[in-house]
Enzyme design. Structure first.
Site, PDB file in Angstrom:
ATOM      1  N   SER A   1      59.586 -37.788 -33.162  1.00 42.75           N
ATOM      2  CA  SER A   1      60.275 -37.261 -31.831  1.00 42.75           C
ATOM      3  C   SER A   1      59.315 -37.402 -30.665  1.00 42.75           C
ATOM      4  CB  SER A   1      60.866 -35.873 -31.730  1.00 42.75           C
ATOM      5  OG  SER A   1      61.256 -35.432 -30.831  1.00 42.75           O
TER       6      SER A   1
ATOM      7  N   HIS B   1      62.155 -41.299 -32.092  1.00 45.63           N
ATOM      8  CA  HIS B   1      63.195 -40.528 -31.671  1.00 45.63           C
ATOM      9  C   HIS B   1      63.218 -40.358 -30.405  1.00 45.63           C
ATOM     10  CE1 HIS B   1      66.511 -38.203 -33.129  1.00 45.63           C
ATOM     11  NE2 HIS B   1      66.247 -37.241 -32.409  1.00 45.63           N
TER      12      HIS B   1
ATOM     13  N   ASP C   1      64.949 -38.473 -27.586  1.00 45.43           N
ATOM     14  CA  ASP C   1      65.748 -37.276 -27.229  1.00 45.43           C
ATOM     15  C   ASP C   1      66.028 -37.503 -25.723  1.00 45.43           C
ATOM     16  OD1 ASP C   1      66.295 -35.572 -29.560  1.00 45.43           O
ATOM     17  OD2 ASP C   1      63.878 -35.280 -29.533  1.00 45.43           O
TER      18      ASP C   1
ATOM     19  N   MET D   1      68.409 -35.816 -22.754  1.00 45.08           N
ATOM     20  CA  MET D   1      69.186 -34.685 -22.462  1.00 45.08           C
ATOM     21  C   MET D   1      69.688 -34.808 -21.065  1.00 45.08           C
ATOM     22  SD  MET D   1      66.658 -31.861 -24.457  1.00 45.08           S
ATOM     23  CE  MET D   1      65.945 -31.799 -26.277  1.00 45.08           C
TER      24      MET D   1
ATOM     25  N   HIS E   1      68.929 -40.331 -29.285  1.00 44.39           N
ATOM     26  CA  HIS E   1      69.572 -39.031 -29.762  1.00 44.39           C
ATOM     27  C   HIS E   1      70.270 -38.610 -28.241  1.00 44.39           C
ATOM     28  CE1 HIS E   1      69.839 -34.507 -31.458  1.00 44.39           C
ATOM     29  NE2 HIS E   1      70.836 -35.242 -30.983  1.00 44.39           N
TER      30      HIS E   1
ATOM     31  N   MET F   1      72.057 -36.220 -26.129  1.00 39.84           N
ATOM     32  CA  MET F   1      72.407 -34.996 -25.970  1.00 39.84           C
ATOM     33  C   MET F   1      72.977 -34.864 -24.650  1.00 39.84           C
ATOM     34  SD  MET F   1      69.443 -32.722 -28.331  1.00 39.84           S
ATOM     35  CE  MET F   1      68.305 -34.136 -27.910  1.00 39.84           C
TER      36      MET F   1
ATOM     37  N   MET G   1      71.733 -31.282 -37.222  1.00 44.43           N
ATOM     38  CA  MET G   1      70.920 -30.635 -36.448  1.00 44.43           C
ATOM     39  C   MET G   1      70.658 -29.296 -37.170  1.00 44.43           C
ATOM     40  SD  MET G   1      69.975 -32.541 -33.875  1.00 44.43           S
ATOM     41  CE  MET G   1      69.199 -30.942 -32.733  1.00 44.43           C
TER      42      MET G   1
ATOM     43  N   GLY H   1      68.579 -28.924 -27.659  1.00 43.22           N
ATOM     44  CA  GLY H   1      68.184 -28.670 -26.363  1.00 43.22           C
ATOM     45  C   GLY H   1      67.223 -27.243 -25.964  1.00 43.22           C
TER      46      GLY H   1
ATOM     47  N   GLY I   1      60.976 -24.249 -29.012  1.00 43.74           N
ATOM     48  CA  GLY I   1      60.545 -23.014 -29.750  1.00 43.74           C
ATOM     49  C   GLY I   1      61.244 -22.697 -30.930  1.00 43.74           C
TER      50      GLY I   1
ATOM     51  N   ASP J   1      67.202 -33.225 -37.983  1.00 46.86           N
ATOM     52  CA  ASP J   1      66.267 -32.903 -36.692  1.00 46.86           C
ATOM     53  C   ASP J   1      66.220 -31.595 -36.257  1.00 46.86           C
ATOM     54  OD1 ASP J   1      65.236 -33.433 -34.424  1.00 46.86           O
ATOM     55  OD2 ASP J   1      66.789 -34.232 -33.283  1.00 46.86           O
TER      56      ASP J   1
ATOM     57  N   GLY K   1      62.656 -28.566 -36.301  1.00 50.68           N
ATOM     58  CA  GLY K   1      61.891 -27.693 -36.821  1.00 50.68           C
ATOM     59  C   GLY K   1      61.397 -28.125 -38.158  1.00 50.68           C
TER      60      GLY K   1
END
Length: 239
Positions: free
Chosen positions: A13, A38, A40, A42, A72, A74, A147, A152, A155, A181, A183
């Protein structure tokens, strides 16, 4: 493990990369054995954060030879961005089932994505059950994404309660690519692999590693070893 079992794929990612050196960062991951990257995307609407769009994808496609951009999306209105992403060099387009005003229209979106010569994938967020992906839709797409964090938001910790959805989808779609996807790292990839995921997305665990090649090699090894328990009671042991 059947001869048709999907191969292990690692998709770093880029959100965890140094954006000031994005092209070099992607080349570094590819050199270490990553088949995909990957991306992302958003929009600040479907999810609270804003990241990148088609212009960034186009720059990567121009700068990095033979890059496979795993996009991906989002975003709200995912059908709106199919053509721009395809023209920017996207190779795979993942939409969220939750982003569709009418989920029954998902097959039409898959057809649109395929008409632009991209792989089509459907994603589900942690609060969405795997049953939201119908058997007919799952057969139509090229990949399913589970997921393991809320999309989005940064942490977050890996949500192991999402892993059984991987197993359920693997039982229904034994030959499909199934991606996880959120953590995912050395301490969490094993349960995903045993449950049935063969496409691993990771960010900090790869871009922040002192030896990303060894991490990528380990991820692939764990996927290949996990295939031996797909569809068995051992698939979800330890959760």
């Amino acid at each position: 493990m059947s001869p048709s079992s999907p191969r292990a794929i690692v998709s770093p990612s880029v959100l965890a990369s140094n954006f000031a050196q994005l092209g070099d960062e992607i080349r570094r991951m590819m050199k270490c054995g990553a088949e995909w990257v990957h991306m992302d995307v958003m929009d600040g609407h479907f999810v609270p954060n804003i990241t990148m769009g088609a212009p960034v994808l186009a720059s990567v496609d121009k700068d990095v030879k033979d890059v496979f951009m795993d996009c991906h999306m989002m975003v709200s209105d995912p059908e709106k961005w199919v053509k721009p992403v395809a023209e920017a060099g996207g190779k795979s387009y993942t939409f969220h089932i939750e982003a569709l005003a009418d989920p029954s229209k998902a097959p039409e979106l898959v057809d649109l994505i395929h008409s632009h010569s991209m792989r089509a994938a459907v994603a589900i967020s942690p609060s969405t059950p795997s049953s939201a992906i119908s058997t007919s839709l799952g057969q139509k797409v090229d990949m399913l994404l589970v997921m393991t964090v809320v999309p989005g938001a940064g942490g977050q910790k890996f949500m192991k309660e999402c892993v059984p959805k991987v197993s359920e989808l693997r039982e229904r779609f034994p030959e499909k690519d199934i991606q996880v996807d959120g953590g995912v790292g050395p301490g969490t990839v094993g349960c995903c692999a045993r449950a049935g995921s063969n496409v691993i997305v990771a960010g900090t665990a790869l871009f922040g590693a002192s030896d990303p090649k060894s991490v990528i090699d380990d991820f692939k090894k764990q996927v290949d070893e996990g295939k031996s328990v797909w569809g068995t009671e051992k698939a979800l042991e330890g959760l």
